[in-house]
Design a protein around this motif. Structure first.
Motif, PDB file in Angstrom:
ATOM      1  N   GLY A 128       0.720  -1.351  -0.008  1.00 19.05           N
ATOM      2  CA  GLY A 128       0.098   0.157   0.005  1.00 19.05           C
ATOM      3  C   GLY A 128       0.775   1.278  -0.069  1.00 19.05           C
ATOM      4  N   SER A 177     -13.518   3.496  -6.588  1.00 19.86           N
ATOM      5  CA  SER A 177     -13.004   3.254  -5.396  1.00 19.86           C
ATOM      6  C   SER A 177     -11.637   1.931  -5.911  1.00 19.86           C
ATOM      7  CB  SER A 177     -14.061   2.539  -4.616  1.00 19.86           C
ATOM      8  OG  SER A 177     -14.323   1.345  -5.231  1.00 19.86           O
ATOM      9  N   ALA A 178     -11.029   1.693  -4.975  1.00 17.19           N
ATOM     10  CA  ALA A 178     -10.025   0.973  -5.278  1.00 17.19           C
ATOM     11  C   ALA A 178     -10.306  -0.454  -5.865  1.00 17.19           C
ATOM     12  CB  ALA A 178      -8.997   0.510  -4.084  1.00 17.19           C
ATOM     13  N   ASP A 179     -11.343  -1.226  -5.615  1.00 22.72           N
ATOM     14  CA  ASP A 179     -11.828  -2.394  -5.963  1.00 22.72           C
ATOM     15  C   ASP A 179     -12.899  -2.494  -6.975  1.00 22.72           C
ATOM     16  OD1 ASP A 179      -9.888  -3.867  -4.520  1.00 22.72           O
ATOM     17  OD2 ASP A 179     -11.436  -3.760  -2.745  1.00 22.72           O
ATOM     18  N   LYS A 192      -5.695  10.785  -6.490  1.00 26.27           N
ATOM     19  CA  LYS A 192      -5.040  10.278  -5.299  1.00 26.27           C
ATOM     20  C   LYS A 192      -4.741   8.721  -5.634  1.00 26.27           C
ATOM     21  CE  LYS A 192      -8.911  10.159  -2.424  1.00 26.27           C
ATOM     22  NZ  LYS A 192      -9.434  10.622  -1.095  1.00 26.27           N
ATOM     23  N   ALA A 222      -4.774   4.609  -5.099  1.00 28.74           N
ATOM     24  CA  ALA A 222      -5.486   3.607  -4.244  1.00 28.74           C
ATOM     25  C   ALA A 222      -4.887   2.231  -4.660  1.00 28.74           C
ATOM     26  CB  ALA A 222      -7.145   3.607  -4.343  1.00 28.74           C
ATOM     27  N   HIS A 243      -5.184  -1.874  -5.556  1.00 35.18           N
ATOM     28  CA  HIS A 243      -6.267  -2.749  -5.850  1.00 35.18           C
ATOM     29  C   HIS A 243      -5.522  -4.182  -5.786  1.00 35.18           C
ATOM     30  CE1 HIS A 243      -9.215  -5.142  -7.746  1.00 35.18           C
ATOM     31  NE2 HIS A 243      -8.697  -5.295  -8.732  1.00 35.18           N
ATOM     32  N   ARG A 248      -4.129   2.164  -8.554  1.00 36.86           N
ATOM     33  CA  ARG A 248      -5.112   2.832  -9.432  1.00 36.86           C
ATOM     34  C   ARG A 248      -5.289   4.179  -8.831  1.00 36.86           C
ATOM     35  NH1 ARG A 248     -10.184  -1.353  -9.734  1.00 36.86           N
ATOM     36  NH2 ARG A 248      -9.355  -2.734 -11.510  1.00 36.86           N
ATOM     37  N   TRP A 249      -6.148   4.806  -9.419  1.00 37.37           N
ATOM     38  CA  TRP A 249      -6.477   6.318  -9.274  1.00 37.37           C
ATOM     39  C   TRP A 249      -7.874   6.932  -8.894  1.00 37.37           C
ATOM     40  CZ3 TRP A 249      -1.790   8.512  -8.278  1.00 37.37           C
ATOM     41  CH2 TRP A 249      -0.654   7.744  -8.802  1.00 37.37           C
ATOM     42  N   LEU A 250      -7.880   7.829  -7.752  1.00 40.46           N
ATOM     43  CA  LEU A 250      -9.359   8.034  -7.551  1.00 40.46           C
ATOM     44  C   LEU A 250      -9.217   9.480  -7.660  1.00 40.46           C
ATOM     45  CD1 LEU A 250      -9.613   6.439  -3.989  1.00 40.46           C
ATOM     46  CD2 LEU A 250     -10.303   5.309  -6.230  1.00 40.46           C
ATOM     47  N   GLU A 301      -9.775  13.373  -6.670  1.00 37.90           N
ATOM     48  CA  GLU A 301      -9.671  14.027  -5.453  1.00 37.90           C
ATOM     49  C   GLU A 301     -10.814  14.777  -5.026  1.00 37.90           C
ATOM     50  OE1 GLU A 301      -5.166  15.002  -4.254  1.00 37.90           O
ATOM     51  OE2 GLU A 301      -6.013  16.418  -5.303  1.00 37.90           O
TER      52      GLU A 301
END
Length: 164
Positions: free
Chosen positions: A42, A124-126, A144, A146, A148, A158-160, A162
């Motif tokens: 992580g 979301s990450a998953d 930001k 994340a 997975h 992966r990316w989320l 902001e």
């Protein structure tokens, strides 16, 4: 005169590693293995030259600036901006075709603007690869990281957004 082969030539390349549903898994080499190990924990880390301090990506054995073979891994904040993006289109591998349209983005790290990573923008990450409405993607949008877990022992950044 050379005899013709009786069987088609076989590729020396092994079949690509995939998840149970057919998504491709990264195949770390010796230089990149620490990146994937930190991702599994992580942490987003980038290789840096231990002699001159310059960050480099993708990882490689020798610094292109000072030619040192000494390196270290520096933890990044995990924040960046979308530098570019695409929506892959057919032909796609079957596991990817099921999730189209999805995005592939290039992220410029805020704490290392010369370093750019490729990934997917998701909710979301998953989440599935197609979880973000394509109209939400903008060059320069803040993201930001994340992590997975794609398979046992294989985690990808992966990316989320902001601002979801």
């Amino acid at each position: 005169m050379t005899a013709l082969p009786t069987e088609p030539a076989r590729s020396a390349e092994p079949a690509p590693a995939t998840t149970g549903d057919g998504l491709l898994l990264p195949v770390p080499d010796d230089d990149g293995a620490p990146f994937w190990e930190y991702a599994r924990r992580g942490e987003l880390r980038v290789q840096a030259c231990a002699a001159c301090g310059v960050l480099r990506f993708p990882p490689r054995p020798c610094c292109p600036h000072c030619q040192s073979f000494d390196s270290e891994w520096r933890r990044m904040s995990g924040r960046g901006r979308i530098w570019s993006y695409v929506f892959p289109h057919p032909p796609l591998l079957p596991a990817y075709a099921e999730q189209a349209p999805y995005n592939a983005i290039v992220v410029e790290l805020l704490d290392a603007p010369r370093i750019r990573l490729v990934g997917n923008l998701v909710t979301s990450a998953d989440a599935p690869l197609d979880s973000v409405d394509p109209s939400r993607l903008r060059i320069g949008a803040g993201v930001k990281v994340a992590f997975h877990a794609m398979a046992d022992g294989v985690t990808v950044p992966r990316w989320l957004l902001e601002r979801p």
